[in-house]
Design a protein around this motif. Sequence first.
Motif, PDB file in Angstrom:
ATOM      1  N   UNK A  21       0.822  -1.210   0.000  1.00 12.30           N
ATOM      2  CA  UNK A  21       0.000   0.000   0.000  1.00 12.30           C
ATOM      3  C   UNK A  21       0.858   1.263   0.000  1.00 12.30           C
ATOM      4  N   UNK A  22       2.066   1.170   0.519  1.00 15.78           N
ATOM      5  CA  UNK A  22       2.964   2.322   0.582  1.00 15.78           C
ATOM      6  C   UNK A  22       3.746   2.550  -0.713  1.00 15.78           C
ATOM      7  N   UNK A  23       3.676   1.600  -1.639  1.00 15.00           N
ATOM      8  CA  UNK A  23       4.401   1.750  -2.905  1.00 15.00           C
ATOM      9  C   UNK A  23       3.738   2.817  -3.773  1.00 15.00           C
ATOM     10  N   UNK A  24       4.544   3.548  -4.541  1.00 18.10           N
ATOM     11  CA  UNK A  24       3.967   4.562  -5.443  1.00 18.10           C
ATOM     12  C   UNK A  24       2.981   3.918  -6.425  1.00 18.10           C
ATOM     13  N   UNK A  25       1.868   4.584  -6.627  1.00 18.50           N
ATOM     14  CA  UNK A  25       0.856   4.089  -7.549  1.00 18.50           C
ATOM     15  C   UNK A  25      -0.176   3.184  -6.904  1.00 18.50           C
ATOM     16  N   UNK A  26       0.055   2.788  -5.675  1.00 16.49           N
ATOM     17  CA  UNK A  26      -0.902   1.941  -4.958  1.00 16.49           C
ATOM     18  C   UNK A  26      -1.602   2.754  -3.884  1.00 16.49           C
ATOM     19  N   UNK A  27      -2.799   2.336  -3.572  1.00 13.50           N
ATOM     20  CA  UNK A  27      -3.523   2.923  -2.438  1.00 13.50           C
ATOM     21  C   UNK A  27      -3.915   1.792  -1.505  1.00 13.50           C
ATOM     22  N   UNK A  28      -4.224   2.154  -0.287  1.00  6.69           N
ATOM     23  CA  UNK A  28      -4.674   1.141   0.667  1.00  6.69           C
ATOM     24  C   UNK A  28      -5.941   0.472   0.149  1.00  6.69           C
ATOM     25  N   UNK A  29      -6.808   1.251  -0.479  1.00  3.13           N
ATOM     26  CA  UNK A  29      -8.059   0.696  -0.994  1.00  3.13           C
ATOM     27  C   UNK A  29      -7.805  -0.320  -2.100  1.00  3.13           C
ATOM     28  N   UNK A  30      -6.871  -0.015  -3.014  1.00  2.00           N
ATOM     29  CA  UNK A  30      -6.611  -0.942  -4.111  1.00  2.00           C
ATOM     30  C   UNK A  30      -5.964  -2.233  -3.616  1.00  2.00           C
ATOM     31  N   UNK A  31      -5.020  -2.113  -2.687  1.00  2.00           N
ATOM     32  CA  UNK A  31      -4.373  -3.300  -2.130  1.00  2.00           C
ATOM     33  C   UNK A  31      -5.376  -4.119  -1.325  1.00  2.00           C
ATOM     34  N   UNK A  32      -6.221  -3.436  -0.560  1.00  2.00           N
ATOM     35  CA  UNK A  32      -7.228  -4.132   0.232  1.00  2.00           C
ATOM     36  C   UNK A  32      -8.177  -4.908  -0.664  1.00  2.00           C
ATOM     37  N   UNK A  33      -8.562  -4.307  -1.778  1.00  2.00           N
ATOM     38  CA  UNK A  33      -9.465  -4.995  -2.715  1.00  2.00           C
ATOM     39  C   UNK A  33      -8.796  -6.243  -3.276  1.00  2.00           C
ATOM     40  N   UNK A  34      -7.504  -6.130  -3.635  1.00  2.00           N
ATOM     41  CA  UNK A  34      -6.755  -7.278  -4.145  1.00  2.00           C
ATOM     42  C   UNK A  34      -6.702  -8.407  -3.119  1.00  2.00           C
ATOM     43  N   UNK A  35      -6.510  -8.036  -1.857  1.00  3.91           N
ATOM     44  CA  UNK A  35      -6.337  -9.023  -0.793  1.00  3.91           C
ATOM     45  C   UNK A  35      -7.659  -9.484  -0.180  1.00  3.91           C
ATOM     46  N   UNK A  37      -9.680  -7.658   1.845  1.00  2.00           N
ATOM     47  CA  UNK A  37      -9.845  -7.158   3.214  1.00  2.00           C
ATOM     48  C   UNK A  37     -10.380  -5.736   3.154  1.00  2.00           C
ATOM     49  N   UNK A  38     -10.787  -5.216   4.278  1.00  2.00           N
ATOM     50  CA  UNK A  38     -11.301  -3.851   4.352  1.00  2.00           C
ATOM     51  C   UNK A  38     -10.128  -2.876   4.331  1.00  2.00           C
ATOM     52  N   UNK A  39     -10.239  -1.774   3.595  1.00  2.00           N
ATOM     53  CA  UNK A  39      -9.132  -0.795   3.530  1.00  2.00           C
ATOM     54  C   UNK A  39      -8.728  -0.257   4.900  1.00  2.00           C
ATOM     55  N   UNK A  40      -9.684  -0.123   5.791  1.00  2.00           N
ATOM     56  CA  UNK A  40      -9.368   0.370   7.130  1.00  2.00           C
ATOM     57  C   UNK A  40      -8.388  -0.523   7.858  1.00  2.00           C
ATOM     58  N   UNK A  41      -8.384  -1.810   7.514  1.00  2.00           N
ATOM     59  CA  UNK A  41      -7.461  -2.743   8.163  1.00  2.00           C
ATOM     60  C   UNK A  41      -6.016  -2.391   7.828  1.00  2.00           C
ATOM     61  N   UNK A  42      -5.776  -2.009   6.588  1.00  2.00           N
ATOM     62  CA  UNK A  42      -4.404  -1.625   6.195  1.00  2.00           C
ATOM     63  C   UNK A  42      -3.981  -0.361   6.940  1.00  2.00           C
ATOM     64  N   UNK A  43      -4.901   0.598   7.068  1.00  5.16           N
ATOM     65  CA  UNK A  43      -4.576   1.810   7.823  1.00  5.16           C
ATOM     66  C   UNK A  43      -4.247   1.467   9.277  1.00  5.16           C
ATOM     67  N   UNK A  44      -5.026   0.558   9.852  1.00  7.62           N
ATOM     68  CA  UNK A  44      -4.762   0.142  11.238  1.00  7.62           C
ATOM     69  C   UNK A  44      -3.389  -0.518  11.350  1.00  7.62           C
ATOM     70  N   UNK A  45      -3.099  -1.432  10.429  1.00  9.47           N
ATOM     71  CA  UNK A  45      -1.805  -2.122  10.469  1.00  9.47           C
ATOM     72  C   UNK A  45      -0.665  -1.139  10.275  1.00  9.47           C
TER      73      UNK A  45
END
Length: 102
Positions: A21-35, A37-45
């Motif tokens: 999620x921290x890589x350029x071009x990615x968002x927490x929402x896009x990574x969460x959708x791929x995985x 999981x809920x995007x908020x989980x990535x923010x929490x982690x």
Amino acid sequence: MARKKYQHYTEEFRREAVRRADQPGNTAASVAKELGIHPGQIYNWRRQFTRLSEKQFNSLNGVDYSKPESDEVRQLKRERDALKKELEFLKKAAAYFASQHE
């Protein structure tokens, strides 16, 4: 009413999700959708990872903060406190008996 079971993710999975999620071009929402999981989980982690919440992440710079070690630390602190009380009692007893011999 049945209790909802929570998915437990490994530390590796959580770290990888945050890293992606921290890589350029990615968002927490896009990574969460791929995985899946809920995007908020990535923010929490991410927040937990940056603050190193010991309940979620187990080691930092080679120091193990896992539950077994935490249990051992708590036990050692209890023993230390008991020994401090015993030492304080013995100091008072020694002072009392020293004053009796004068």
